[in-house]
Design a protein around this motif. Sequence first.
Motif, PDB file in Angstrom:
ATOM      1  N   ARG A  53       0.926  -1.146  -0.043  1.00 52.85           N
ATOM      2  CA  ARG A  53      -0.090   0.113  -0.037  1.00 52.85           C
ATOM      3  C   ARG A  53       0.915   1.203  -0.023  1.00 52.85           C
ATOM      4  O   ARG A  53       0.615   2.414   0.641  1.00 52.85           O
ATOM      5  CB  ARG A  53      -0.896   0.023   1.249  1.00 52.85           C
ATOM      6  CG  ARG A  53      -2.094  -1.014   1.080  1.00 52.85           C
ATOM      7  CD  ARG A  53      -2.957  -0.923   2.212  1.00 52.85           C
ATOM      8  NE  ARG A  53      -4.062  -1.855   1.917  1.00 52.85           N
ATOM      9  CZ  ARG A  53      -5.101  -1.893   2.901  1.00 52.85           C
ATOM     10  NH1 ARG A  53      -4.720  -1.986   4.165  1.00 52.85           N
ATOM     11  NH2 ARG A  53      -6.141  -2.934   2.522  1.00 52.85           N
ATOM     12  N   LEU A  54       1.857   1.200  -0.667  1.00 56.97           N
ATOM     13  CA  LEU A  54       2.668   2.226  -1.100  1.00 56.97           C
ATOM     14  C   LEU A  54       2.648   2.772  -2.306  1.00 56.97           C
ATOM     15  O   LEU A  54       2.362   1.992  -3.395  1.00 56.97           O
ATOM     16  CB  LEU A  54       4.155   2.016  -0.587  1.00 56.97           C
ATOM     17  CG  LEU A  54       4.307   1.573   0.919  1.00 56.97           C
ATOM     18  CD1 LEU A  54       5.741   1.129   1.293  1.00 56.97           C
ATOM     19  CD2 LEU A  54       4.242   2.766   1.862  1.00 56.97           C
ATOM     20  N   LYS A  55       3.184   4.057  -2.528  1.00 54.68           N
ATOM     21  CA  LYS A  55       3.158   4.604  -4.064  1.00 54.68           C
ATOM     22  C   LYS A  55       4.251   5.402  -4.042  1.00 54.68           C
ATOM     23  O   LYS A  55       4.982   6.207  -3.231  1.00 54.68           O
ATOM     24  CB  LYS A  55       2.008   5.363  -4.420  1.00 54.68           C
ATOM     25  CG  LYS A  55       2.009   5.635  -6.011  1.00 54.68           C
ATOM     26  CD  LYS A  55       0.695   6.628  -6.160  1.00 54.68           C
ATOM     27  CE  LYS A  55       0.755   6.844  -7.542  1.00 54.68           C
ATOM     28  NZ  LYS A  55      -0.275   7.692  -7.844  1.00 54.68           N
ATOM     29  N   LEU A  56       5.019   5.196  -5.339  1.00 54.01           N
ATOM     30  CA  LEU A  56       6.350   5.984  -5.604  1.00 54.01           C
ATOM     31  C   LEU A  56       6.030   6.871  -6.756  1.00 54.01           C
ATOM     32  O   LEU A  56       5.399   6.391  -7.902  1.00 54.01           O
ATOM     33  CB  LEU A  56       7.488   4.722  -5.964  1.00 54.01           C
ATOM     34  CG  LEU A  56       8.722   5.431  -6.312  1.00 54.01           C
ATOM     35  CD1 LEU A  56       9.506   6.230  -4.996  1.00 54.01           C
ATOM     36  CD2 LEU A  56       9.722   4.644  -6.853  1.00 54.01           C
ATOM     37  N   ASP A  68       2.488   6.502   1.692  1.00 52.05           N
ATOM     38  CA  ASP A  68       1.503   5.635   2.168  1.00 52.05           C
ATOM     39  C   ASP A  68       0.251   6.022   2.250  1.00 52.05           C
ATOM     40  O   ASP A  68      -0.299   7.004   1.712  1.00 52.05           O
ATOM     41  CB  ASP A  68       2.030   5.004   3.610  1.00 52.05           C
ATOM     42  CG  ASP A  68       1.934   6.088   4.701  1.00 52.05           C
ATOM     43  OD1 ASP A  68       1.008   7.343   4.498  1.00 52.05           O
ATOM     44  OD2 ASP A  68       2.420   5.702   5.760  1.00 52.05           O
ATOM     45  N   SER A  69      -0.821   5.105   2.368  1.00 56.79           N
ATOM     46  CA  SER A  69      -2.203   5.228   2.249  1.00 56.79           C
ATOM     47  C   SER A  69      -2.550   6.050   3.510  1.00 56.79           C
ATOM     48  O   SER A  69      -3.894   6.774   3.316  1.00 56.79           O
ATOM     49  CB  SER A  69      -3.095   3.770   2.427  1.00 56.79           C
ATOM     50  OG  SER A  69      -2.694   3.273   3.635  1.00 56.79           O
ATOM     51  N   LYS A  70      -1.789   6.568   4.199  1.00 56.95           N
ATOM     52  CA  LYS A  70      -2.272   7.482   5.368  1.00 56.95           C
ATOM     53  C   LYS A  70      -1.983   8.833   4.866  1.00 56.95           C
ATOM     54  O   LYS A  70      -2.350   9.728   5.656  1.00 56.95           O
ATOM     55  CB  LYS A  70      -1.585   7.198   6.576  1.00 56.95           C
ATOM     56  CG  LYS A  70      -1.974   5.718   7.304  1.00 56.95           C
ATOM     57  CD  LYS A  70      -1.338   5.447   8.419  1.00 56.95           C
ATOM     58  CE  LYS A  70      -1.392   3.838   8.813  1.00 56.95           C
ATOM     59  NZ  LYS A  70      -0.542   3.535   9.944  1.00 56.95           N
ATOM     60  N   GLY A  71      -1.070   9.151   3.852  1.00 58.43           N
ATOM     61  CA  GLY A  71      -0.746  10.333   3.408  1.00 58.43           C
ATOM     62  C   GLY A  71       0.460  10.862   3.906  1.00 58.43           C
ATOM     63  O   GLY A  71       1.060  11.997   3.774  1.00 58.43           O
ATOM     64  N   ASN A  72       1.399   9.808   4.466  1.00 57.12           N
ATOM     65  CA  ASN A  72       2.857  10.247   4.829  1.00 57.12           C
ATOM     66  C   ASN A  72       3.226  10.059   3.723  1.00 57.12           C
ATOM     67  O   ASN A  72       3.302   9.288   2.611  1.00 57.12           O
ATOM     68  CB  ASN A  72       3.229   9.011   5.856  1.00 57.12           C
ATOM     69  CG  ASN A  72       2.439   9.121   7.464  1.00 57.12           C
ATOM     70  OD1 ASN A  72       2.264  10.307   7.704  1.00 57.12           O
ATOM     71  ND2 ASN A  72       2.094   8.244   7.764  1.00 57.12           N
ATOM     72  N   GLN A  73       4.510  11.169   3.768  1.00 57.84           N
ATOM     73  CA  GLN A  73       5.565  11.008   2.387  1.00 57.84           C
ATOM     74  C   GLN A  73       6.925  11.256   2.941  1.00 57.84           C
ATOM     75  O   GLN A  73       7.294  11.738   3.890  1.00 57.84           O
ATOM     76  CB  GLN A  73       5.089  12.115   1.572  1.00 57.84           C
ATOM     77  CG  GLN A  73       3.857  11.964   1.019  1.00 57.84           C
ATOM     78  CD  GLN A  73       3.442  13.199  -0.051  1.00 57.84           C
ATOM     79  OE1 GLN A  73       4.078  14.239   0.221  1.00 57.84           O
ATOM     80  NE2 GLN A  73       2.801  12.894  -1.054  1.00 57.84           N
ATOM     81  N   GLU A  74       7.659  10.532   2.064  1.00 54.44           N
ATOM     82  CA  GLU A  74       9.227  10.596   2.319  1.00 54.44           C
ATOM     83  C   GLU A  74       9.800  10.856   1.062  1.00 54.44           C
ATOM     84  O   GLU A  74       9.502  10.134   0.057  1.00 54.44           O
ATOM     85  CB  GLU A  74       9.754   9.366   3.002  1.00 54.44           C
ATOM     86  CG  GLU A  74       9.351   8.993   4.258  1.00 54.44           C
ATOM     87  CD  GLU A  74      10.303   9.662   5.254  1.00 54.44           C
ATOM     88  OE1 GLU A  74      11.220  10.139   5.138  1.00 54.44           O
ATOM     89  OE2 GLU A  74       9.744   9.817   6.337  1.00 54.44           O
ATOM     90  N   VAL A  75      10.722  11.593   1.247  1.00 53.88           N
ATOM     91  CA  VAL A  75      11.788  12.050  -0.182  1.00 53.88           C
ATOM     92  C   VAL A  75      12.651  10.727  -0.449  1.00 53.88           C
ATOM     93  O   VAL A  75      13.461  10.473   0.665  1.00 53.88           O
ATOM     94  CB  VAL A  75      12.490  13.221  -0.164  1.00 53.88           C
ATOM     95  CG1 VAL A  75      13.558  13.316  -1.397  1.00 53.88           C
ATOM     96  CG2 VAL A  75      11.461  14.539   0.012  1.00 53.88           C
ATOM     97  N   GLU A  87      10.656   0.576   4.426  1.00 55.86           N
ATOM     98  CA  GLU A  87      10.644   0.090   5.718  1.00 55.86           C
ATOM     99  C   GLU A  87      10.276   1.013   6.786  1.00 55.86           C
ATOM    100  O   GLU A  87       9.540   1.060   7.737  1.00 55.86           O
ATOM    101  CB  GLU A  87      11.758  -0.729   5.987  1.00 55.86           C
ATOM    102  CG  GLU A  87      12.098  -1.979   4.925  1.00 55.86           C
ATOM    103  CD  GLU A  87      13.484  -2.880   5.230  1.00 55.86           C
ATOM    104  OE1 GLU A  87      14.240  -2.205   5.972  1.00 55.86           O
ATOM    105  OE2 GLU A  87      13.212  -3.914   4.838  1.00 55.86           O
ATOM    106  N   LYS A  88      10.825   2.417   6.753  1.00 58.91           N
ATOM    107  CA  LYS A  88      10.832   3.444   7.481  1.00 58.91           C
ATOM    108  C   LYS A  88       9.173   3.733   7.564  1.00 58.91           C
ATOM    109  O   LYS A  88       8.626   3.929   8.831  1.00 58.91           O
ATOM    110  CB  LYS A  88      11.734   4.601   7.184  1.00 58.91           C
ATOM    111  CG  LYS A  88      11.700   5.660   8.298  1.00 58.91           C
ATOM    112  CD  LYS A  88      12.493   6.709   7.533  1.00 58.91           C
ATOM    113  CE  LYS A  88      12.191   7.947   8.502  1.00 58.91           C
ATOM    114  NZ  LYS A  88      12.814   9.405   8.000  1.00 58.91           N
ATOM    115  N   LEU A  89       8.623   3.971   6.563  1.00 55.98           N
ATOM    116  CA  LEU A  89       7.128   4.495   6.341  1.00 55.98           C
ATOM    117  C   LEU A  89       6.425   3.320   6.940  1.00 55.98           C
ATOM    118  O   LEU A  89       5.399   3.593   7.700  1.00 55.98           O
ATOM    119  CB  LEU A  89       6.789   4.721   5.034  1.00 55.98           C
ATOM    120  CG  LEU A  89       6.692   6.075   4.325  1.00 55.98           C
ATOM    121  CD1 LEU A  89       6.550   6.028   2.957  1.00 55.98           C
ATOM    122  CD2 LEU A  89       5.910   6.904   5.337  1.00 55.98           C
TER     123      LEU A  89
END
Length: 108
Positions: A53-56, A68-75, A87-89
């Motif tokens: 359930r992640l998107k790049l 992720d599906s909760k709206g969290n984002q990472e660069v 893995e961090k997300l």
Amino acid sequence: MCVLCGEFVMQIHWTDQTSDDTSEIVVGDLQRERQRTRIHRTHLCNEILQFYRLKLEEWNGSKFILSDSKGNQEVVHDLGTLWQTAEKLLGYPVDPLDSYLLEQLRKH
């Protein structure tokens, strides 16, 4: 310099290079081909990441955004750090050899 992240964008990570690419960013046809392959690699990564359930998303030819599906984002600076960032997300390890994941990929 990237105006959003404040980093110099001069070197190409090895995961973004084509066989005849140099390590320097070059404009023109080589840049267009590099961008096409980045988008293709992003699509391939998303085939696996959707299982978690992640998107790049490709970001301006220099970075990626993983969400992720909760709206969290990472660069994500390059594909070499993608799985560590995933893995961090997620908060748990990603197993690319998970039998259920491989079964789901075969169905596509």
